[in-house]
Design a protein around this motif. Structure first.
Motif, PDB file in Angstrom:
ATOM      1  N   ALA A  10       0.854  -1.192   0.000  1.00  0.00           N
ATOM      2  CA  ALA A  10       0.000   0.000   0.000  1.00  0.00           C
ATOM      3  C   ALA A  10       0.890   1.242   0.000  1.00  0.00           C
ATOM      4  CB  ALA A  10      -0.934   0.011   1.206  1.00  0.00           C
ATOM      5  N   GLY A  11       0.955   1.912  -1.151  1.00  0.00           N
ATOM      6  CA  GLY A  11       1.794   3.099  -1.259  1.00  0.00           C
ATOM      7  C   GLY A  11       1.141   4.358  -0.736  1.00  0.00           C
ATOM      8  N   ASN A  12      -0.169   4.337  -0.559  1.00  0.00           N
ATOM      9  CA  ASN A  12      -0.880   5.479   0.021  1.00  0.00           C
ATOM     10  C   ASN A  12      -2.206   4.983   0.597  1.00  0.00           C
ATOM     11  OD1 ASN A  12      -2.736   5.257  -2.167  1.00  0.00           O
ATOM     12  ND2 ASN A  12      -1.508   6.650  -3.413  1.00  0.00           N
ATOM     13  N   MET A  13      -3.004   5.917   1.130  1.00  0.00           N
ATOM     14  CA  MET A  13      -4.227   5.523   1.834  1.00  0.00           C
ATOM     15  C   MET A  13      -5.243   4.876   0.894  1.00  0.00           C
ATOM     16  SD  MET A  13      -5.571   5.283   4.800  1.00  0.00           S
ATOM     17  CE  MET A  13      -4.566   6.402   5.784  1.00  0.00           C
ATOM     18  N   GLU A  14      -5.364   5.392  -0.330  1.00  0.00           N
ATOM     19  CA  GLU A  14      -6.312   4.790  -1.255  1.00  0.00           C
ATOM     20  C   GLU A  14      -5.937   3.339  -1.546  1.00  0.00           C
ATOM     21  OE1 GLU A  14      -7.813   6.749  -5.007  1.00  0.00           O
ATOM     22  OE2 GLU A  14      -6.678   5.082  -5.895  1.00  0.00           O
ATOM     23  N   LYS A  15      -4.666   3.077  -1.799  1.00  0.00           N
ATOM     24  CA  LYS A  15      -4.234   1.712  -2.103  1.00  0.00           C
ATOM     25  C   LYS A  15      -4.422   0.802  -0.893  1.00  0.00           C
ATOM     26  CE  LYS A  15      -0.900   3.516  -5.406  1.00  0.00           C
ATOM     27  NZ  LYS A  15       0.530   3.726  -5.718  1.00  0.00           N
ATOM     28  N   TYR A  34      12.931   6.140   6.541  1.00  0.00           N
ATOM     29  CA  TYR A  34      13.491   4.844   6.958  1.00  0.00           C
ATOM     30  C   TYR A  34      13.002   3.649   6.137  1.00  0.00           C
ATOM     31  CZ  TYR A  34      14.387   7.751  11.080  1.00  0.00           C
ATOM     32  OH  TYR A  34      14.763   8.768  11.920  1.00  0.00           O
ATOM     33  N   GLY A  35      12.276   3.877   5.045  1.00  0.00           N
ATOM     34  CA  GLY A  35      11.825   2.777   4.209  1.00  0.00           C
ATOM     35  C   GLY A  35      12.573   2.737   2.887  1.00  0.00           C
ATOM     36  N   LEU A  36      12.396   1.644   2.132  1.00  0.00           N
ATOM     37  CA  LEU A  36      13.136   1.470   0.879  1.00  0.00           C
ATOM     38  C   LEU A  36      12.344   1.877  -0.359  1.00  0.00           C
ATOM     39  CD1 LEU A  36      15.151  -1.845   1.349  1.00  0.00           C
ATOM     40  CD2 LEU A  36      16.024   0.475   1.100  1.00  0.00           C
ATOM     41  N   ARG A  37      11.273   2.634  -0.178  1.00  0.00           N
ATOM     42  CA  ARG A  37      10.534   3.160  -1.324  1.00  0.00           C
ATOM     43  C   ARG A  37      10.302   4.652  -1.100  1.00  0.00           C
ATOM     44  NH1 ARG A  37      12.176  -0.595  -3.346  1.00  0.00           N
ATOM     45  NH2 ARG A  37      11.143  -2.324  -4.432  1.00  0.00           N
ATOM     46  N   ALA A  38      11.380   5.421  -1.239  1.00  0.00           N
ATOM     47  CA  ALA A  38      11.299   6.854  -0.953  1.00  0.00           C
ATOM     48  C   ALA A  38      10.374   7.583  -1.916  1.00  0.00           C
ATOM     49  CB  ALA A  38      12.697   7.481  -1.014  1.00  0.00           C
ATOM     50  N   PHE A  39      10.142   6.999  -3.110  1.00  0.00           N
ATOM     51  CA  PHE A  39       9.339   7.684  -4.113  1.00  0.00           C
ATOM     52  C   PHE A  39       7.932   7.119  -4.222  1.00  0.00           C
ATOM     53  CE2 PHE A  39      13.832   8.015  -5.404  1.00  0.00           C
ATOM     54  CZ  PHE A  39      13.979   9.387  -5.228  1.00  0.00           C
ATOM     55  N   ALA A  40       7.568   6.219  -3.323  1.00  0.00           N
ATOM     56  CA  ALA A  40       6.164   5.834  -3.202  1.00  0.00           C
ATOM     57  C   ALA A  40       5.430   6.973  -2.500  1.00  0.00           C
ATOM     58  CB  ALA A  40       6.046   4.537  -2.399  1.00  0.00           C
ATOM     59  N   GLY A  41       4.088   6.916  -2.475  1.00  0.00           N
ATOM     60  CA  GLY A  41       3.344   7.984  -1.824  1.00  0.00           C
ATOM     61  C   GLY A  41       3.707   8.083  -0.349  1.00  0.00           C
ATOM     62  N   TYR A  54      -7.972   2.397  10.731  1.00  0.00           N
ATOM     63  CA  TYR A  54      -8.810   1.839   9.666  1.00  0.00           C
ATOM     64  C   TYR A  54      -8.646   0.324   9.605  1.00  0.00           C
ATOM     65  CZ  TYR A  54     -10.846   1.208   5.004  1.00  0.00           C
ATOM     66  OH  TYR A  54     -11.616   0.792   3.944  1.00  0.00           O
ATOM     67  N   ALA A  55      -7.389  -0.130   9.647  1.00  0.00           N
ATOM     68  CA  ALA A  55      -7.119  -1.569   9.560  1.00  0.00           C
ATOM     69  C   ALA A  55      -7.707  -2.329  10.740  1.00  0.00           C
ATOM     70  CB  ALA A  55      -5.615  -1.811   9.475  1.00  0.00           C
TER      71      ALA A  55
END
Length: 406
Positions: A10-15, A34-41, A54-55
């Protein structure tokens, strides 16, 4: 067997909402650092709080990636961040570095910890070592075969969970430990900034012949020598579960909501069918057909069958379908669905309606209206609101998709 988890990106809230709506049991997300997807949302601290709430209302789980290989300056503030994640109720963090592990044990000693695939865990002794220190789950390296996974499972405590990737992009380097991006672009792949140079097209040039580019070829099929096929294990789900995997992980925090929906739905169907039917389980080719509608490269079964596969012709994704709208609401009285635009769509076009709880069906858009209720011939603007007529009741996060012309 009933404890098998389907874990989605999940790269953002919608996903995140799409993933849960289409059948994921848990999602993994990235915080502001601190994560390995700096360019994800990625998620701000406030969004992390919203995600956990939500979860948990759905009785689902949230895992937060803290899996960079930090340099000294990256450690600043990490203890406060990890304590914040624990106080939020985060179900687990995913780490790869022993230093981060030690900080987590000091700042949030009761936090559940999962060891990232970046830690390259390929044997049972390493798994036993980490479990003895307090790691609850090992995300196994992608380089393991099914036979090797079975041995890890047989020789590790039952209190240790094993997680493995079942679908998505594969990295040409060992479990993602790559330095190409660092050298070529100055973006550190192990600190979340990979530029994916493995997907570039390469040539050779001899120093005394500048400008004379010679293609790098393999068996005369092309030049993309580092371009991996995508992993797809949906046809072999019983094998990977019987090998001892308790969490089936889907790759793709930077992929689209349509990708998340399509992949999660297909694997949810396959997993439920297997759990319900057991020895009477039969693979349904329609699940694989649905997977091909999302953006993908050629599929392979990765290292599970010792044949990960490369693509030599090009680095492009196969994109046969576009999402043209995300359902926001539905009025039963007027049989009107309210849509948010994702790609240009025209009045009179035939689209497919895709959702988690029904088989995909076709629909002609004979009535297209804008947010003011005015009839329009086209919905051209990204995220504009429009409405359509549909006799079948639709739900939020159902999608309109259309096939691209050949």
């Amino acid at each position: 067997m009933n404890k098998i988890e389907l874990l989605a990106p999940a790269g953002n809230m919608e996903k995140l909402k799409v993933a849960f709506n289409y059948g994921a049991d848990a999602v993994y997300i990235g915080g502001p650092s601190y994560g390995l997807r700096a360019f994800a949302g990625n998620f701000s601290n406030d969004e992390l709080k919203e995600a956990v709430l939500y979860a948990h209302k759905l009785n689902k789980k949230i895992y937060v990636t803290v899996n960079i290989f930090p340099h000294n300056e990256d450690l600043k503030g990490m203890d406060e961040y990890l304590k914040y994640l624990y106080d939020l109720g985060t179900d687990a963090i995913i780490i790869s570095d022993p230093g981060v592990f030690s900080i987590a044990k000091e700042a949030a000693p009761k936090m559940e910890i999962h060891l990232s695939t970046q830690a390259n865990n390929v044997n049972y002794r390493s798994a036993i070592f980490w479990h003895g220190l307090g790691v609850k789950r090992i995300v196994l390296a992608r380089e393991l075969s099914l036979e090797e996974i079975k041995e890890v499972r047989d020789k590790t405590p039952s209190t240790l969970d094993l997680e493995a990737f079942v679908h998505g992009a594969m990295c040409i380097s060992y479990s993602g430990r790559c330095l190409l991006s660092n050298y070529m672009t100055g973006r550190d792949s192990n600190r979340g900034e990979c530029a994916h140079p493995c997907r570039y097209k390469y040539y050779l040039m001899e120093e005394k012949r500048p400008g004379n580019y010679m293609p790098v070829e393999e068996d005369e099929r092309g030049t993309y020598i580092m371009n991996s096929k995508d992993l797809c294990m949906i046809e072999y789900l019983p094998d990977i579960i019987n090998a001892g995997i308790t969490s089936l992980k889907i790759e793709g925090r930077m992929k689209s909501s349509f990708y998340v929906a399509t992949v999660v739905k297909a694997y949810r169907k396959a997993l439920d069918e297997f759990l319900n039917k057991g020895s009477d389980y039969k693979f349904n080719p329609e699940w694989l057909k649905d997977l091909t509608k999302a953006s993908h490269r050629e599929f392979s079964s990765g290292f599970y069958h010792n044949d990960p596969g490369q693509i030599y012709e090009n680095s492009s994704y196969i994109r046969d379908y576009d999402i043209v709208g995300l359902v926001l609401d539905y009025d039963k009285n007027s049989k009107t669905a309210y849509i948010e635009q994702r790609n240009r769509v025209y009045k009179g076009e035939r689209v497919e309606v895709f959702g988690p709880n029904f088989d995909t069906f076709e629909l002609e858009l004979d009535c297209l209206r804008n947010a003011d209720g005015e009839s329009i011939d086209v919905a051209p603007h990204p995220q504009m609101k429009y409405s359509i007529k549909c006799d079948r009741e639709l739900k939020p996060f159902d999608m309109l998709i259309k096939q691209k012309p050949e």
